[in-house]
Design an enzyme around this catalytic site. Sequence first.
Site, mmCIF file in Angstrom:
data_model
loop_
_atom_site.group_PDB
_atom_site.id
_atom_site.type_symbol
_atom_site.label_atom_id
_atom_site.label_comp_id
_atom_site.label_asym_id
_atom_site.label_seq_id
_atom_site.Cartn_x
_atom_site.Cartn_y
_atom_site.Cartn_z
ATOM 1 N N GLU A 161 0.894 -1.157 0.000
ATOM 2 C CA GLU A 161 0.000 0.000 0.000
ATOM 3 C C GLU A 161 0.929 1.202 0.000
ATOM 4 O OE1 GLU A 161 -1.693 2.889 0.590
ATOM 5 O OE2 GLU A 161 -2.264 2.386 2.645
ATOM 6 N N CYS A 183 -1.953 8.723 2.484
ATOM 7 C CA CYS A 183 -1.881 8.267 1.087
ATOM 8 C C CYS A 183 -3.162 8.620 0.341
ATOM 9 C CB CYS A 183 -1.602 6.780 1.043
ATOM 10 S SG CYS A 183 -2.639 5.832 2.140
HETATM 11 P P1 NDP Z 1 9.252 5.128 3.911
HETATM 12 O O1 NDP Z 1 8.600 4.437 2.788
HETATM 13 O O2 NDP Z 1 10.715 5.390 3.856
HETATM 14 O O3 NDP Z 1 8.982 4.305 5.286
HETATM 15 C C1 NDP Z 1 7.922 3.401 5.473
HETATM 16 C C2 NDP Z 1 8.426 2.185 6.238
HETATM 17 O O4 NDP Z 1 9.403 1.498 5.459
HETATM 18 C C3 NDP Z 1 9.127 2.528 7.559
HETATM 19 O O5 NDP Z 1 8.874 1.520 8.491
HETATM 20 C C4 NDP Z 1 10.590 2.529 7.160
HETATM 21 O O6 NDP Z 1 11.463 2.316 8.249
HETATM 22 C C5 NDP Z 1 10.614 1.358 6.204
HETATM 23 N N1 NDP Z 1 11.750 1.374 5.281
HETATM 24 C C6 NDP Z 1 12.454 2.436 4.826
HETATM 25 N N2 NDP Z 1 13.427 2.037 3.982
HETATM 26 C C7 NDP Z 1 13.328 0.695 3.886
HETATM 27 C C8 NDP Z 1 14.042 -0.300 3.171
HETATM 28 N N3 NDP Z 1 15.061 0.000 2.371
HETATM 29 N N4 NDP Z 1 13.679 -1.596 3.309
HETATM 30 C C9 NDP Z 1 12.653 -1.917 4.114
HETATM 31 N N5 NDP Z 1 11.939 -1.030 4.827
HETATM 32 C C10 NDP Z 1 12.258 0.270 4.718
HETATM 33 O O7 NDP Z 1 8.494 6.462 4.164
HETATM 34 P P2 NDP Z 1 9.006 7.838 4.828
HETATM 35 O O8 NDP Z 1 8.714 7.806 6.258
HETATM 36 O O9 NDP Z 1 10.422 8.157 4.492
HETATM 37 O O10 NDP Z 1 8.080 8.863 4.081
HETATM 38 C C11 NDP Z 1 8.484 9.291 2.792
HETATM 39 C C12 NDP Z 1 7.362 9.243 1.800
HETATM 40 O O11 NDP Z 1 6.704 7.963 1.810
HETATM 41 C C13 NDP Z 1 6.230 10.205 2.076
HETATM 42 O O12 NDP Z 1 6.566 11.466 1.644
HETATM 43 C C14 NDP Z 1 5.103 9.568 1.305
HETATM 44 O O13 NDP Z 1 5.233 9.875 -0.046
HETATM 45 C C15 NDP Z 1 5.342 8.101 1.492
HETATM 46 N N6 NDP Z 1 4.526 7.508 2.565
HETATM 47 C C16 NDP Z 1 3.362 6.915 2.247
HETATM 48 C C17 NDP Z 1 2.569 6.396 3.226
HETATM 49 C C18 NDP Z 1 1.274 5.753 2.910
HETATM 50 O O14 NDP Z 1 0.365 5.796 3.727
HETATM 51 N N7 NDP Z 1 1.147 5.084 1.774
HETATM 52 C C19 NDP Z 1 2.917 6.480 4.640
HETATM 53 C C20 NDP Z 1 4.183 7.123 4.876
HETATM 54 C C21 NDP Z 1 4.938 7.604 3.870
HETATM 55 P P3 NDP Z 1 12.362 3.545 8.834
HETATM 56 O O15 NDP Z 1 11.433 4.485 9.490
HETATM 57 O O16 NDP Z 1 13.291 2.861 9.771
HETATM 58 O O17 NDP Z 1 13.073 4.171 7.660
#
Ligand code: NDP
Length: 453
Positions: free
Chosen positions: A227, A261
């Site tokens: 998602e 999102c």
């Molecule tokens: P991320 O996609 O980076 O983070 C979401 C999750 O993935 C967190 O638990 C994060 O852990 C983890 N993660 C990050 N990098 C990796 C990796 N290489 N392998 C596995 N897991 C990973 O989102 P951000 O917090 O950086 O937000 C950035 C952008 O993501 C936003 O601007 C938005 O566009 C999108 N987003 C979308 C959401 C939605 O509801 N669909 C929710 C949040 C963000 P950790 O925190 O340790 O990096």
Amino acid sequence: MIISIDPSTGTELARFQAHSSEQVNAALDGAVSAQREWRRRPIEQRVELLTGMARALRDGKRKYAALITAEMGKPIVEAEAEIEKCAWTCDFYAESAPRFLADERIESNATESAVVFDPLGVVLAIMPWNYPFWQFFRFAAPALAAGNGAILKHANNVPQCALAIEQVMREAGCPEGLMRTLLIEASEVAGLIADDRIVAVTLTGSTQVGSIVASQAGKALKKQVLELGGSDPFIVLADADIEAAATTAVKARYINVGQSCVNAKRFIVEDAVADRFAEAFKANVAKLKMGDPMERDTNIGPMARANLRDDLHGQVERSVAAGAVVLAGGAPVDGPGFYYPATILDHVRPDHVAFCEETFGPVAAIIRVRDADEAVDLANQTEFGLGAALWTTNLDRARELARRIDAGAVFINGMVASDARLPFGGIKKSGYGRELGSYGIKEFTNIKTVWIG
Ligand code: NDP
């Protein structure tokens, strides 16, 4: 070290040592053995856990809501609503899961043939900070009811929420080890996905991370539900109730300080009513109160992290440089905390950043179009396909246009929002698979044919 920061002040709240590889190993072993026992319990017993989860969430509502607000900055009233929604969803699946997962008899040339829904095993949930409780519980309620175990790797800016979720599960009576939170860096996730003790992965997060996780899970041939991001259109046709559309538009864009999102991000409005809509929208936005997210009348709290605010402002600057017109907001707020005001950009065009990239914060883009056909064309002119809203008083036309919009959900005369009773998810780069409803609970099941000759 995993650090929790109050986004309304920028000060540190707490820090946690990441779990060691021994602790991670023990959690995985524990989850596997707990799940082996859990899957043998009849579903009527398993759903009692969900009833316990709902109770524990309601009992701790104030405490958990305050934690959400402290760590990621959403207004406290919205944080309380998030906990309520989690509890309601647990209740919903406690009642509905036995029906959704009942054996399905199917006529064939067998004496008897049926489809049964068995659990898959222990699922890794990689979750974001924007709805720190909801994102987990909307996955976990159906997944646990179906007989799976869950390992949570939460976003590292919400470690206190991540630990509080484990506490909710303990209070709910969750069997020891069946659900565990791991405080680990994102770089550790690849090892978990490759680990044989994890059978499937669910991720809510960015498209970029979705692609990384999908390739790792694909390499290991493990089921995934993704998602990801969205750039939802909110289409306003000339025959719409403009006042109602402009009122709902404010909630649709600025709820959760614009960090959802399914926030409406691109307001695609027919020329004939665009000025009226923009004025009404602007007037409503002027009423929003920005401030301390712990205050009950605050509408706009801080954004969750400094880098998210910086990225958003960069998108605004590039859009304005390309010709977008600022109707409200448009610059970060000076002083402590990661505040960005409710912003409206008018006269946005498809080549502007505010149109072609996801804006994950309180920035609305108004795009003016000739007619409904152009509106649908522009709505679809995006790499995303999560939700869409369509405003018109002609419902026959709305039903027809809804089928032409490339999205996982189209809401007519309303705002896109998840609802436990309805499936939720996207197409294109918004991901794949579905959460919630009867479809969501089947994602982490083995849809098994049993054939008797
Ligand atoms: P991320 O996609 O980076 O983070 C979401 C999750 O993935 C967190 O638990 C994060 O852990 C983890 N993660 C990050 N990098 C990796 C990796 N290489 N392998 C596995 N897991 C990973 O989102 P951000 O917090 O950086 O937000 C950035 C952008 O993501 C936003 O601007 C938005 O566009 C999108 N987003 C979308 C959401 C939605 O509801 N669909 C929710 C949040 C963000 P950790 O925190 O340790 O990096």
